[in-house]
Design an enzyme around this catalytic site. Structure first.
Site, PDB file in Angstrom:
ATOM      1  N   ASP A 393       0.872  -1.347  -0.094  1.00  0.00           N
ATOM      2  CA  ASP A 393      -0.085  -0.111   0.060  1.00  0.00           C
ATOM      3  C   ASP A 393       0.781   1.415   0.180  1.00  0.00           C
ATOM      4  O   ASP A 393       0.313   2.228  -0.629  1.00  0.00           O
ATOM      5  CB  ASP A 393      -0.935  -0.138   1.149  1.00  0.00           C
ATOM      6  CG  ASP A 393      -1.916  -1.028   1.082  1.00  0.00           C
ATOM      7  OD1 ASP A 393      -2.100  -1.592   0.335  1.00  0.00           O
ATOM      8  OD2 ASP A 393      -2.512  -1.510   2.297  1.00  0.00           O
TER       9      ASP A 393
HETATM   10  P1  NAP Z   1       0.819  -4.083   3.059  1.00  0.00           P
HETATM   11  O1  NAP Z   1       0.307  -3.087   2.242  1.00  0.00           O
HETATM   12  O2  NAP Z   1      -0.066  -4.658   4.078  1.00  0.00           O
HETATM   13  O3  NAP Z   1       1.722  -5.220   2.223  1.00  0.00           O
HETATM   14  C1  NAP Z   1       2.379  -6.092   2.665  1.00  0.00           C
HETATM   15  C2  NAP Z   1       2.752  -7.055   1.660  1.00  0.00           C
HETATM   16  O4  NAP Z   1       3.796  -7.924   2.079  1.00  0.00           O
HETATM   17  C3  NAP Z   1       1.749  -7.913   0.927  1.00  0.00           C
HETATM   18  O5  NAP Z   1       1.468  -7.322  -0.345  1.00  0.00           O
HETATM   19  C4  NAP Z   1       2.257  -9.055   1.165  1.00  0.00           C
HETATM   20  O6  NAP Z   1       2.200  -9.772  -0.302  1.00  0.00           O
HETATM   21  C5  NAP Z   1       3.859  -8.998   1.591  1.00  0.00           C
HETATM   22  N1  NAP Z   1       4.176 -10.157   2.415  1.00  0.00           N
HETATM   23  C6  NAP Z   1       3.891 -10.861   3.502  1.00  0.00           C
HETATM   24  N2  NAP Z   1       4.586 -11.592   3.902  1.00  0.00           N
HETATM   25  C7  NAP Z   1       5.636 -11.764   3.109  1.00  0.00           C
HETATM   26  C8  NAP Z   1       6.886 -12.537   3.204  1.00  0.00           C
HETATM   27  N3  NAP Z   1       7.073 -13.370   4.316  1.00  0.00           N
HETATM   28  N4  NAP Z   1       7.609 -12.198   2.332  1.00  0.00           N
HETATM   29  C9  NAP Z   1       7.539 -11.294   1.420  1.00  0.00           C
HETATM   30  N5  NAP Z   1       6.511 -10.387   1.413  1.00  0.00           N
HETATM   31  C10 NAP Z   1       5.545 -10.806   2.255  1.00  0.00           C
HETATM   32  O7  NAP Z   1       2.058  -3.317   4.112  1.00  0.00           O
HETATM   33  P2  NAP Z   1       2.632  -1.725   3.888  1.00  0.00           P
HETATM   34  O8  NAP Z   1       2.898  -1.540   2.431  1.00  0.00           O
HETATM   35  O9  NAP Z   1       3.746  -1.762   4.913  1.00  0.00           O
HETATM   36  O10 NAP Z   1       1.386  -1.086   4.143  1.00  0.00           O
HETATM   37  C11 NAP Z   1       0.971  -0.902   5.791  1.00  0.00           C
HETATM   38  C12 NAP Z   1      -0.671  -0.929   5.403  1.00  0.00           C
HETATM   39  O11 NAP Z   1      -1.162  -1.129   6.921  1.00  0.00           O
HETATM   40  C13 NAP Z   1      -1.192   0.663   4.999  1.00  0.00           C
HETATM   41  O12 NAP Z   1      -2.670   0.026   4.462  1.00  0.00           O
HETATM   42  C14 NAP Z   1      -1.595   0.935   6.295  1.00  0.00           C
HETATM   43  O13 NAP Z   1      -2.500   1.928   6.169  1.00  0.00           O
HETATM   44  C15 NAP Z   1      -1.892  -0.210   7.150  1.00  0.00           C
HETATM   45  N6  NAP Z   1      -2.032  -0.175   8.669  1.00  0.00           N
HETATM   46  C16 NAP Z   1      -0.917   0.635   9.166  1.00  0.00           C
HETATM   47  C17 NAP Z   1      -0.852   0.636  10.578  1.00  0.00           C
HETATM   48  C18 NAP Z   1       0.176   1.402  11.050  1.00  0.00           C
HETATM   49  O14 NAP Z   1       0.492   1.878  12.326  1.00  0.00           O
HETATM   50  N7  NAP Z   1       1.338   1.405  10.665  1.00  0.00           N
HETATM   51  C19 NAP Z   1      -1.810  -0.007  11.309  1.00  0.00           C
HETATM   52  C20 NAP Z   1      -2.874  -0.580  10.787  1.00  0.00           C
HETATM   53  C21 NAP Z   1      -2.964  -0.841   9.622  1.00  0.00           C
HETATM   54  P3  NAP Z   1       2.519 -11.481  -0.599  1.00  0.00           P
HETATM   55  O15 NAP Z   1       1.317 -12.016   0.145  1.00  0.00           O
HETATM   56  O16 NAP Z   1       2.159 -11.697  -2.188  1.00  0.00           O
HETATM   57  O17 NAP Z   1       3.801 -11.925  -0.102  1.00  0.00           O
END
Ligand code: NAP
Length: 468
Positions: A393
């Site tokens: 994201d």
């Molecule tokens: P993300 O959008 O959740 O994407 C994580 C990606 O990691 C997934 O597409 C997944 O794809 C890949 N993944 C998972 N396990 C893996 C592994 N073992 N090895 C390699 N890849 C792996 O993460 P982000 O880009 O960090 O974004 C964070 C999101 O969480 C945002 O939408 C944010 O709003 C939300 N959020 C953040 C917080 C905060 O406080 N930081 C709190 C709640 C929600 P695959 O499955 O294809 O591997």
């Protein structure tokens, strides 16, 4: 005793200050934990509870549960733990407010309940009833809201925003009970109104957090944290405990600052987060136009070997894979190879504020190697390779390019402007917000599929073999 409270208050302030910077955060945590110990001791002494079996058993039980839980929780379970701890803070405050009213009230012959043992000043009684109402209302919504946030972070509930009916009506009902409770009479408390307030506030917390999802979750988590502090400060007024007022205000104020920082990072106003369902807009025009291009480990090695300016962008997948040590080892080898390597951390990467910073610090990544999103975006056109480690994201170009996307307007790390993007992920899994990401099928993006830790470890091996 008041000296102990003063000492604890000072230590809370110093602890909070130290928590504000990554190098001193660990010390800040210890200082705050010791301050909490001193605060408990002060309360035990003040109320002559030293010999109470109940208080000692509660202390022992709480400490054992806390130590076992904190030691057993995996790094990926940390965000849920933080969410549920906020909730327990709210629950505790709610119970304090409720218990205090049960304590001071007694039924009279009319079936009403009058205030006992309190100064007869009506002004004072109105104040007490008002802060109790605030304590119970804020504590209850924090508790039920945190349970929903816990469910979303743990994957037990859908992470997208859910449509729920009657939100506003339940809010009105809880305000109604609050008014009856406060206004009944300054010398009386009407406990049934308090019970109504508790039940409806619990429902309000759940109904208002359920529609929040995807990119708005970080804002909600920091807001719940702030509310747990506010509830504690109100509880401090109810029971006349100065330290609780100080500690609660510190948590409330710092949580509010974090909430505003998160809102700014997501380019969303707090009102929009709370009153608009996430994903109201359908993800219509963000379809992938070509298949993502996978490359082999050897090709990835040559790509990195030739790179001079490299950005590493960690995301939630790095936490899942626990790949922080492997990427640090690879970065060291790239630097030995002459490359300039920096880590770019998005404010909402991972699942809790500061998630990536904690992991990078654990792997001993030097703080001056970490750059913020704005500075990184300014330099992006000069970057040879942007390595994406389990991020999705936070690098989604739809946020800039697709007005139809629910995350349109959210600031992202603009890796698509780098010369080459090397994305490490396991497959076609989406991110937390559940949106497609066209970055992975762009012309300048190559995919290295697999668990991030395994892939990085193999790349480290390839660089070591080449140098032998
Ligand atoms: P993300 O959008 O959740 O994407 C994580 C990606 O990691 C997934 O597409 C997944 O794809 C890949 N993944 C998972 N396990 C893996 C592994 N073992 N090895 C390699 N890849 C792996 O993460 P982000 O880009 O960090 O974004 C964070 C999101 O969480 C945002 O939408 C944010 O709003 C939300 N959020 C953040 C917080 C905060 O406080 N930081 C709190 C709640 C929600 P695959 O499955 O294809 O591997």
């Amino acid at each position: 005793m008041s000296y102990l409270y003063l000492l604890a208050s000072l230590m809370f302030i110093i602890g909070l200050k130290e928590l504000g910077a990554a190098p001193t955060a660990r010390r800040g945590n210890t200082i705050s934990a010791v301050a909490m110990g001193i605060a408990i001791l002060g309360t035990v002494i003040e109320h002559h509870l030293l010999n109470s079996v109940q208080i000692l058993s509660a202390l022992l039980l709480g400490s054992v549960i806390g130590i076992v839980w904190a030691n057993r929780v995996k790094m990926t379970g940390m965000p849920q733990l933080v969410a549920i701890l906020n909730g327990f803070g709210g629950l505790a405050s709610m119970i304090v407010g409720w218990a205090e009213m049960e304590e001071v009230a007694h039924y009279n012959w009319l079936g009403y309940i009058t205030l006992n043992n309190l100064p007869c000043s009506h002004l004072f009684n109105y104040f007490l009833l008002s802060v109790t109402t605030a304590t119970v209302f804020i504590g209850a919504i924090t508790f039920s809201g945190s349970l929903i946030a816990f469910g979303k972070l743990a994957g037990w509930l859908p992470t997208r925003g859910l449509q729920v009916p009657c939100k506003f009506l339940t809010l009105l009902a809880s305000f109604g009970f609050a008014l009856i409770f406060i206004k009944c009479s300054p010398a009386m408390v009407y406990l049934p109104a308090l019970y109504g307030l508790i039940v409806f506030s619990l429902i309000v917390g759940a109904l208002y957090i359920l529609p929040i999802g995807g990119g708005d979750m970080p804002v909600v988590i920091s807001l719940l944290n702030s509310l747990s502090g506010l509830a504690a400060a109100c509880a401090g007024f109810v029971i006349g405990n100065v330290l609780l007022i100080v500690a609660g205000s510190l948590v409330g104020a710092s949580g509010l600052i974090l909430t505003l920082v998160m809102c700014k990072s997501m380019n969303r106003s707090l009102l929009k987060v709370l009153f608009h369902q996430f994903g109201e807009k359908k993800d219509v025009s963000n379809r992938q136009e070509r298949e993502p291009r996978a490359i082999s480990l050897d090709d990835a090695y040559y790509l990195l070997e030739a790179g001079q300016k490299i950005f590493v962008v960690p995301g939630y997948g790095m936490a899942v894979a626990q790949a922080q040590h492997a990427i640090k080892a690879l970065s060291d080898l790239l630097e030995e190879n002459g490359a300039d390597v920096h880590y770019v951390v998005h404010p909402v990467a991972g699942r809790m504020p500061g998630h990536m910073n904690v992991l990078l610090a654990e792997a001993n990544v030097s703080y001056d190697k970490v750059v913020d999103m704005e500075s990184a975006n300014r330099e992006m056109d000069q970057i040879d390779v942007a390595i994406i480690i389990g991020a999705n994201d936070i690098v989604n170009p739809a946020a800039r390019e697709n007005p139809g996307s629910p995350i349109y307007g959210m600031p992202v790390i603009e890796v698509s402007r780098a010369r080459t993007v090397l994305a490490l992920k396991r497959g076609s899994g989406r991110g937390f917000s559940g949106l497609e990401n066209a970055l992975f099928s762009q012309e300048n993006t190559v995919m290295l599929y697999g668990d991030a830790k395994e892939t990085l470890t193999q790349l480290v091996g390839a660089f070591r073999n080449a140098s032998n």
